[in-house]
Design an enzyme around this catalytic site. Structure first.
Site, PDB file in Angstrom:
ATOM      1  N   GLY A  40     -15.225  -1.835   2.381  1.00 45.66           N
ATOM      2  CA  GLY A  40     -15.114  -1.619   3.614  1.00 45.66           C
ATOM      3  C   GLY A  40     -13.832  -0.379   3.488  1.00 45.66           C
ATOM      4  O   GLY A  40     -13.278  -0.255   2.405  1.00 45.66           O
ATOM      5  N   ALA A  41     -13.612   0.312   4.557  1.00 46.73           N
ATOM      6  CA  ALA A  41     -12.414   1.290   4.603  1.00 46.73           C
ATOM      7  C   ALA A  41     -11.977   1.398   5.915  1.00 46.73           C
ATOM      8  O   ALA A  41     -12.640   0.972   6.932  1.00 46.73           O
ATOM      9  CB  ALA A  41     -13.085   2.566   4.119  1.00 46.73           C
ATOM     10  N   GLY A  42     -10.746   1.511   5.996  1.00 46.14           N
ATOM     11  CA  GLY A  42     -10.042   1.658   7.275  1.00 46.14           C
ATOM     12  C   GLY A  42      -8.996   2.829   7.133  1.00 46.14           C
ATOM     13  O   GLY A  42      -8.912   3.486   5.996  1.00 46.14           O
ATOM     14  N   MET A  44      -5.740   2.650   6.910  1.00 49.00           N
ATOM     15  CA  MET A  44      -4.833   2.293   5.847  1.00 49.00           C
ATOM     16  C   MET A  44      -5.395   2.395   4.493  1.00 49.00           C
ATOM     17  O   MET A  44      -4.479   2.617   3.604  1.00 49.00           O
ATOM     18  CB  MET A  44      -4.375   0.779   6.187  1.00 49.00           C
ATOM     19  CG  MET A  44      -3.674   0.622   7.488  1.00 49.00           C
ATOM     20  SD  MET A  44      -2.043   1.348   7.593  1.00 49.00           S
ATOM     21  CE  MET A  44      -1.120  -0.182   6.647  1.00 49.00           C
ATOM     22  N   VAL A  47     -11.000  -0.944   1.294  1.00 48.02           N
ATOM     23  CA  VAL A  47     -11.072  -2.421   0.924  1.00 48.02           C
ATOM     24  C   VAL A  47     -12.061  -2.892  -0.138  1.00 48.02           C
ATOM     25  O   VAL A  47     -12.902  -2.311   0.055  1.00 48.02           O
ATOM     26  CB  VAL A  47     -11.424  -3.459   2.219  1.00 48.02           C
ATOM     27  CG1 VAL A  47     -11.353  -4.820   1.742  1.00 48.02           C
ATOM     28  CG2 VAL A  47     -10.221  -3.148   3.074  1.00 48.02           C
ATOM     29  N   LYS A  62      -7.245  -5.050  -0.083  1.00 52.90           N
ATOM     30  CA  LYS A  62      -6.865  -3.976   0.925  1.00 52.90           C
ATOM     31  C   LYS A  62      -6.119  -3.011   0.076  1.00 52.90           C
ATOM     32  O   LYS A  62      -4.935  -3.520  -0.197  1.00 52.90           O
ATOM     33  CB  LYS A  62      -6.551  -4.351   2.344  1.00 52.90           C
ATOM     34  CG  LYS A  62      -6.252  -3.435   3.173  1.00 52.90           C
ATOM     35  CD  LYS A  62      -6.017  -3.748   4.510  1.00 52.90           C
ATOM     36  CE  LYS A  62      -5.498  -3.101   5.498  1.00 52.90           C
ATOM     37  NZ  LYS A  62      -5.402  -3.773   6.855  1.00 52.90           N
ATOM     38  N   ASP A 167      -4.294  -5.308  17.895  1.00 54.57           N
ATOM     39  CA  ASP A 167      -5.544  -4.596  17.477  1.00 54.57           C
ATOM     40  C   ASP A 167      -6.734  -5.097  17.348  1.00 54.57           C
ATOM     41  O   ASP A 167      -7.541  -5.203  16.668  1.00 54.57           O
ATOM     42  CB  ASP A 167      -5.277  -3.677  16.068  1.00 54.57           C
ATOM     43  CG  ASP A 167      -6.125  -2.643  15.719  1.00 54.57           C
ATOM     44  OD1 ASP A 167      -6.816  -2.115  16.824  1.00 54.57           O
ATOM     45  OD2 ASP A 167      -6.293  -2.263  14.551  1.00 54.57           O
TER      46      ASP A 167
HETATM   47  N1  LIG Z   1     -11.113 -10.248   4.168  1.00 52.10           N
HETATM   48  C1  LIG Z   1     -12.273  -9.283   4.255  1.00 52.10           C
HETATM   49  N2  LIG Z   1     -13.428  -9.558   3.762  1.00 52.10           N
HETATM   50  C2  LIG Z   1     -14.576  -8.726   3.818  1.00 52.10           C
HETATM   51  N3  LIG Z   1     -14.364  -7.629   4.238  1.00 52.10           N
HETATM   52  C3  LIG Z   1     -13.021  -7.056   4.844  1.00 52.10           C
HETATM   53  C4  LIG Z   1     -12.132  -7.942   4.590  1.00 52.10           C
HETATM   54  N4  LIG Z   1     -10.992  -7.369   5.094  1.00 52.10           N
HETATM   55  C5  LIG Z   1     -11.367  -6.046   5.377  1.00 52.10           C
HETATM   56  N5  LIG Z   1     -12.640  -6.132   5.216  1.00 52.10           N
HETATM   57  C6  LIG Z   1     -13.573  -4.686   5.376  1.00 52.10           C
HETATM   58  O1  LIG Z   1     -12.680  -3.507   5.340  1.00 52.10           O
HETATM   59  C7  LIG Z   1     -12.705  -2.835   6.688  1.00 52.10           C
HETATM   60  C8  LIG Z   1     -11.373  -2.385   6.961  1.00 52.10           C
HETATM   61  O2  LIG Z   1     -10.488  -3.459   6.915  1.00 52.10           O
HETATM   62  P1  LIG Z   1      -9.105  -3.326   7.671  1.00 52.10           P
HETATM   63  O3  LIG Z   1      -9.549  -3.275   9.084  1.00 52.10           O
HETATM   64  O4  LIG Z   1      -8.291  -4.132   7.352  1.00 52.10           O
HETATM   65  O5  LIG Z   1      -8.474  -1.993   7.128  1.00 52.10           O
HETATM   66  P2  LIG Z   1      -7.710  -1.003   8.104  1.00 52.10           P
HETATM   67  O6  LIG Z   1      -7.363   0.153   7.106  1.00 52.10           O
HETATM   68  O7  LIG Z   1      -6.611  -1.815   8.726  1.00 52.10           O
HETATM   69  O8  LIG Z   1      -8.683  -0.518   9.452  1.00 52.10           O
HETATM   70  P3  LIG Z   1      -8.229  -0.012  10.724  1.00 52.10           P
HETATM   71  O9  LIG Z   1      -8.430   1.669  10.408  1.00 52.10           O
HETATM   72  O10 LIG Z   1      -9.370  -0.560  11.638  1.00 52.10           O
HETATM   73  O11 LIG Z   1      -7.112  -0.377  11.043  1.00 52.10           O
HETATM   74  C9  LIG Z   1     -13.192  -3.926   7.565  1.00 52.10           C
HETATM   75  O12 LIG Z   1     -13.727  -3.258   8.684  1.00 52.10           O
HETATM   76  C10 LIG Z   1     -14.074  -4.729   6.799  1.00 52.10           C
HETATM   77  O13 LIG Z   1     -15.421  -4.207   6.831  1.00 52.10           O
END
Ligand SMILES: Nc1ncnc2c1ncn2[C@@H]1O[C@H](COP(=O)(O)OP(=O)(O)OP(=O)(O)O)[C@@H](O)[C@H]1O
Length: 893
Positions: A40-42, A44, A47, A62, A167
């Site tokens: 995954g990627a966000g 921040m 992942v 993450k 959020d």
């Molecule tokens: N514990 C987990 N188990 C499996 N996949 C995960 C987990 N945590 C995050 N992911 C995957 O990684 C993605 C990004 O995680 P997260 O939302 O925590 O990151 P972020 O950088 O904070 O994203 P955002 O831009 O939405 O704030 C999630 O949408 C999910 O697909």
């Protein structure tokens, strides 16, 4: 939580110099972890999956770069952004380490190195709720209720611990292997005080409460309630309630709060959502009201459990071990915290609240654990003024008012309880460091480290009563945020500075005793695992996927769209500065730069505005269900076809998606399939608890339950629709997928059980004409090509070219010439054909624009069918949704 930067930094595999090597392992207190693929990627960071070298246990890591990856105007901005990011990450780590709830994704460990944070979370491997909704469309109310109760349970837990998530959105809800939800991403969470106000206007636009868009200070829980209302609506309707390609219009719709409810929705469900989506936060349902709403309790006989451990009012002396571990929240030193807590405990107000609580307990109106919310006529909205006079009301009321000595009385107190409970959990375990969290059946307890976030990270955070806070500030995080960075808990501050105890409210509402006997156990109602069979979980006869092609194929790209770099593109304004007349807001490629993501502070916004003398079209991070810009949120180009489709009240993306994916062709496919099979997905009876237990047993004994050919049997059959399943042989499906991917210009490589896909626009950059252009303010042009359908797979839509709108500083993505315009429109048409109904252009080049996703061919055991599952890895949600939709349409399963 306390400071321990050095130890954490050295725990990780060393990173030296400025050239940061790609790390393949993380050494943490919980062992050595091999980093695996990106899951995954966000905004921040990425992942990744990680596996414990010794135990083989998997976690999701993450990885958050500590330096901001965004462009900044100057060093000061960058520094500020870096600091902000550091604070957020540290706070997320601190909060998530403490929370202990079955529906909140738990943290295993956290490591900070020179350049990154590594946050090790429990791996939630059931997929994203978003993927389910995209594949399946709306959920049945019964399924939605199960999830709704779990969300409510998690929120109740958070709020009673003075934590607001801020959020909550469909993308931040994952599904565990047991079919339960896990809420992730506490990156915007914070502590709140019922007597204070927060001023960080953050969240994802589609899920953001109207008061956030208006930059009004708020207490905290009410914004989660609004987001919860949006999530619930998405679950039962398959689309977002407020949508528009024009951001000002979207803002206006959210603020107006007029929701259309589909006719199939039950009156109770509609009533509940309507109570949550009330624009006036004072009139909006409280969580206490939601918990006991008839829709929530239907079939369960009571409100959801909140999993709070039993608590007693705080007494002196305070536990020094707890105080010591509280210093990570930037509350101050252990001594200072002790002083503050002592004051609270000795205060007349606290003592009165203890007496009031004991009175309630004696009269049986509330239990000491506050596990139930008070019952009241949910249809009757109590005036907040009346409530404020309450002292001996039910515990839920007291929680809301900050007069419950056990829950949400004060952030300091809540964190004290949480730390204490964590220590006690660890002590209860024979193996120190092991947490016994109330979890879903079959889940292993988490081993949580003693999180020692770096002191630096906690410097001057806005966590609670922090000195030096400003009501706004820049944020580095290009998330779907409204705006704002810092917050002020004004009353709390005042109380601290004056040592004044706020007036004690007087008694008011008396509620009947809550029903403590749920008819059904929450965890047993695994609503998503519907219509499943334990009989067939393997099919060795299925052919293996054909020869693997490890290299990404590189399809031809065509047509161009352009984008202009705009430093403000990631920002979402609390109020669009210039509300355009309706006719000027017609979504067009030029002006509907709906930044669906990311936020920045009002201060930054005004700075930008004044700098340029224009009102920039803010953008927000991609969110579910709506035309999204890509991850770093920029410009979204309008789509004439979707406008035509929606005329006036634009069709919600998921509506169209649901139709095209599930219902659009439903008749013919269903009819066809009905001839082929005895049992249809929709007709399979719901599983019994015994079925579920059997399935879980099968799942656990089979591990991944993969057949030799790598095709996973999938038990979430209820989530498949006719358009996502096929009785075609596997080899044919595979060939079809490859054909369609090639047509759509999607790079792919075959992986176990499916395809790893990548879809990227090509970008031509013209040399910036001058510095201003280089900064993104001028005519710096980039031509971006999104792969369209190639070679006759589909026809280009004949949608008439939208008239070129007048240039508008607020919402124009680029300043194009007529030639460019033509090229853009052609590109857009292709993009539509390729599923890019709306194309989102990001402010940052590179990975942010790339859509990465996976396609898995799975087995649907009972039906002897193959199903197609999508999983987004990175990129804009809207881009992803449309791509998935187009692929399914083209596959003609
Ligand atoms: N514990 C987990 N188990 C499996 N996949 C995960 C987990 N945590 C995050 N992911 C995957 O990684 C993605 C990004 O995680 P997260 O939302 O925590 O990151 P972020 O950088 O904070 O994203 P955002 O831009 O939405 O704030 C999630 O949408 C999910 O697909």
């Amino acid at each position: 939580m306390p400071s321990s930067t050095a130890s954490n930094a050295t725990r990780a595999t060393s990173t030296s110099g400025t050239n940061v090597r790609r790390r393949t392992t993380v050494d943490a207190t919980t062992g050595h972890w091999d980093l695996g693929k990106t899951i995954g990627a966000g905004s921040m960071g990425k992942v990744k999956l990680a596996r414990n070298k010794e135990t083989g246990e998997q976690v999701a890591v993450k990885i958050v770069p500590r330096q901001s990856t965004d462009e900044h105007r100057n060093a000061q901005d960058r520094e500020r952004a870096d600091h902000s990011k550091e604070v957020r990450t540290a706070r997320e780590a601190a909060i998530v380490t403490l929370v202990d709830h079955p529906y909140i994704c738990g943290m295993r460990d956290v490591v900070r190195t020179n350049y990154h944070w590594y946050m090790l979370f429990e791996y939630v491997n059931g997929g994203q709720m978003l993927d389910y909704i995209i594949s399946h469309g709306r959920l049945k109310e019964k399924q939605a209720r199960k999830f709704g109760r779990q969300i409510a349970s998690a929120l109740d837990y958070c709020h009673r611990n003075s934590i607001v998530h801020r959020d909550l959105k469909i993308e931040n809800i994952l599904i565990s292997k047991t079919g339960d939800i896990k809420i992730i991403d506490f990156g915007l969470s914070n502590t709140f005080s019922p007597k204070g106000l927060l001023k960080t206007f953050c969240g994802s636009l589609y899920f953001a409460a109207p008061e956030l868009l208006q930059a009004k200070a708020y207490t905290g829980p009410e914004v989660d309630v609004w987001s919860f209302g949006i999530v619930l609506y998405v679950l039962v309707c398959g689309k977002v309630p407020f949508d528009d390609q024009s951001m000002p219009q979207l803002h206006a719709k959210i603020k107006k709060g007029v929701v259309e409810y589909p006719p199939w929705l039950s009156a109770e469900c509609k009533n509940l959502i309507a109570r949550m989506l009330v624009t006036d936060p004072a009139q909006r349902a409280t969580l206490a009201e939601i918990l006991v709403h008839p829709w929530m309790t239907k079939g369960f006989g009571g409100p959801p459990e909140n999993y709070l451990p039993p608590r007693k009012p705080l007494q002196l002396p305070l536990d020094p071990r707890v105080l010591k571990k509280m210093d990570g929240f930037d509350f101050g030193t252990a001594e200072y915290i002790e002083q503050q807590l002592t004051k609270i405990v000795q205060s007349e107000e606290y003592q009165k609240s203890v007496v009031a609580m004991e009175r309630r307990q004696q009269s049986g109106l509330a239990d000491s654990q506050n596990k139930q919310s008070g019952m009241f006529d949910f249809y009757k909205r109590r005036k907040s003024t009346t409530s404020r006079d309450t002292l001996t009301g039910p515990s839920s009321e007291a929680v809301q008012l900050g007069t419950d000595p056990l829950n949400a009385y004060n952030p300091l107190l809540s964190i004290y309880f949480l730390v204490k409970e964590k220590i006690e959990r660890e002590e209860r375990e024979s193996n120190p460091g092991v947490l016994s969290m109330p979890r879903s059946p079959g889940e292993k307890p988490l081993q949580l480290p003693d999180l020692q976030p770096p002191a630096a990270a906690y410097t001057n955070t806005a966590a609670y009563e922090m000195a030096g806070e400003a009501p706004t500030g820049g944020r580095s995080r290009p998330r779907a945020r409204t705006h704002g960075e810092d917050e002020l808990q004004e009353d709390a501050k005042k109380a601290r500075s004056t040592n004044r105890v706020p007036p004690v409210p007087s008694p008011a509402i008396v509620l009947p005793p809550p029903d403590h006997t749920p008819v059904k156990k929450e965890s047993a109602a695994v609503g998503l695992l519907r219509r499943l069979s334990t009989r067939r979980h393997k099919d060795p006869e299925r052919p293996a996927p054909a020869a693997t092609n490890d290299a990404y194929t590189t399809p031809r790209k065509s047509f161009s769209m352009r984008r202009q770099r705009d430093p403000s593109a990631n920002r979402l304004q609390p109020e669009p500065a210039v509300e355009k007349p309706a006719e000027l807001l017609t979504p067009t490629p030029e002006r509907t730069s709906l930044g669906r993501s990311t936020s920045v502070s009002a201060a930054e916004h005004s700075r930008d505005t004044s700098r340029r003398g224009v009102s920039e079209g803010s953008s927000v991070r991609p969110t579910a269900m709506t035309p999204q810009p890509s991850r770093r949120g920029d410009r979204q180009y309008g789509d004439a076809s979707s406008d035509a489709e929606t005329s006036g009240s634009r069709t919600m993306p998921l509506t169209s998606r649901t139709k095209s994916m599930g219902h659009g062709r439903k008749e013919s496919f269903q009819a066809r399939r009905a001839r082929r099979m005895d049992t249809r997905t929709e007709d399979v009876p719901e599983e019994t608890d015994q079925d579920l237990r059997e399935v879980e047993a099968v799942r656990s004994t089979n591990g991944a339950s993969e057949s030799p050919n790598g095709i996973k049997p999938v038990y979430l059959k209820g989530l498949f629709s006719v358009s996502t399943t096929s009785s075609k042989p596997l080899a044919v499906i595979r060939t079809d997928i490859i054909r369609v991917l090639k047509q759509l210009g999607v790079e792919y490589r075959e992986i176990k059980g499916g395809f790893s896909c990548r879809h990227a626009p090509s970008i031509d950059m013209e040399k910036p004409k001058d510095d201003q252009a280089a900064m993104g303010y001028g005519s710096h042009r980039r031509k971006i090509s999104f792969g369209g359908l190639m070679g006759g797979g589909n026809t280009e839509p004949t949608t008439p070219t939208p008239p070129r709108p007048r240039r508008d500083n607020s919402y124009t993505a680029s300043d194009s010439s007529d030639d460019d315009e033509e090229r853009r429109v052609r590109g857009q048409q292709h993009n539509r054909a390729a599923g890019e109904t709306s194309t989102h252009v990001q402010s940052d080049l590179g990975e942010g624009m790339v859509l990465k996703f996976e396609i898995f061919v799975v087995k649907v055991p009972l039906l002897s069918l193959h199903g197609i599952q999508f999983k987004k890895v990175d990129g804009g949600t809207w881009q992803y949704k449309n791509m998935a939709q187009t692929i399914l349409n083209e596959l003609k399963l």
